[in-house]
Design an enzyme around this catalytic site. Structure first.
Site, PDB file in Angstrom:
ATOM      1  N   LYS A   1     -22.314  17.938   7.207  1.00 28.47           N
ATOM      2  CA  LYS A   1     -21.475  17.987   8.405  1.00 28.47           C
ATOM      3  C   LYS A   1     -21.489  16.669   9.178  1.00 28.47           C
ATOM      4  O   LYS A   1     -20.484  16.280   9.786  1.00 28.47           O
ATOM      5  CB  LYS A   1     -21.938  19.133   9.321  1.00 28.47           C
TER       6      LYS A   1
ATOM      7  N   SER B   1       0.836  -1.202   0.000  1.00 31.45           N
ATOM      8  CA  SER B   1       0.000   0.000   0.000  1.00 31.45           C
ATOM      9  C   SER B   1       0.878   1.262   0.000  1.00 31.45           C
ATOM     10  O   SER B   1       1.696   1.441  -0.892  1.00 31.45           O
ATOM     11  CB  SER B   1      -0.962  -0.039   1.189  1.00 31.45           C
TER      12      SER B   1
END
Length: 269
Positions: free
Chosen positions: A135, A83
């Site tokens: 949000k 990764s």
């Protein structure tokens, strides 16, 4: 020799650093110190990491290639470069993998934990008062909405495109070949056959070959029978400063700030 070990994060603070996390900032500081040190003629990345945060990883990977334009940079997956760690490893000019080691996991993952059922069992019900429609998109206290999932998938896809383009460019591979790995892991000879590594070799064997390569390069540039040749080993900063010395090896372990004059092990011939 620069160690890139453990899980990788943009920043590590306090107990996180003591728990095995390595920050991209620490690695960049060691790269810069090696680049500035006139006694360092080449840099070897000793990588053993499962990967880590996307944030900051590609900036560091590009910095490795920038440094390689000024001083040779090789890398060894010893034993793991997956990764984000592979994004860094792929930037080296040559990349080796140990016989039992692996590379790859060229992919991106984001996880959302929905603990709303657990909250209910524990007697909690959360009410979010927000400004801005998105949000509370990724709150763990309620299921992920379809809109939030689509938005998050878009960001994962964006980072994936950056990652696969980077590996294709650094390793000289077709983008389709990189995409075809499907974030799989490749070990030993299989990593080499896929073009994700240049050969199977231990850290010690790579260090020896790299040393010979640098000596030949230095001799060709400035031949001298009295030329001093050696290997500089950078170390991650420990909590205290220690020094040991014997006939063959001088070890200097740095304090929290790594400078050009610190973070080195000089093995002289």
């Amino acid at each position: 020799v620069i160690p890139i070990h453990g899980s990788l994060v943009k920043r590590s603070l306090g107990m996180e650093a003591a728990s095995g996390l390595t920050s991209y900032g620490e690695i960049a500081a060691m790269l810069d110190a090696a680049l500035a040190d006139p006694h360092v003629s080449g840099i070897l990345l000793d990588i053993d990491s499962p990967g880590g945060e996307a944030s900051g990883s590609f900036e560091l990977a590009r910095r490795v290639r920038e440094v390689a334009a000024m001083k040779p940079v090789w890398a060894v997956a010893n034993d793991a470069a997956y990764s984000a760690a592979y994004a860094i490893a792929a930037s080296a000019q040559r990349l080796f993998v140990t016989e039992t080691g692996g590379v790859g996991s060229i992919g991106v993952i984001a996880l959302h934990v929905d603990q709303s059922v657990k909250d209910a069992k524990d007697g909690y019900r959360f009410t979010a008062i927000t400004a801005g429609a998105h949000k509370n998109d990724y709150s763990p206290h309620e299921p992920l909405s379809d809109t939030a999932k689509t938005e998050l998938q878009g960001e994962v896809d964006r980072l994936y495109a950056i990652f696969t383009d980077h590996v294709a460019d650094m390793r000289g591979l077709d983008l389709e070949a990189v995409l075809a790995t499907e974030a799989g892991l490749y070990f030993g000879a299989n990593a080499v056959s896929q073009g994700l590594a240049d050969g199977i070799q231990t850290l010690e064997a790579t260090l020896s070959e790299f040393h010979s390569f640098l000596n030949a390069k230095n001799n060709a540039r400035n031949p001298s029978p009295s030329q001093v040749r050696g290997v500089i080993r950078a170390e991650a900063a420990p909590s205290k400063k220690e020094m040991t010395m014997n006939e063959e090896e001088k070890v200097i372990e740095p304090t929290d700030t790594i400078s050009t004059d610190e973070a080195a092990v000089l093995v002289a011939e």
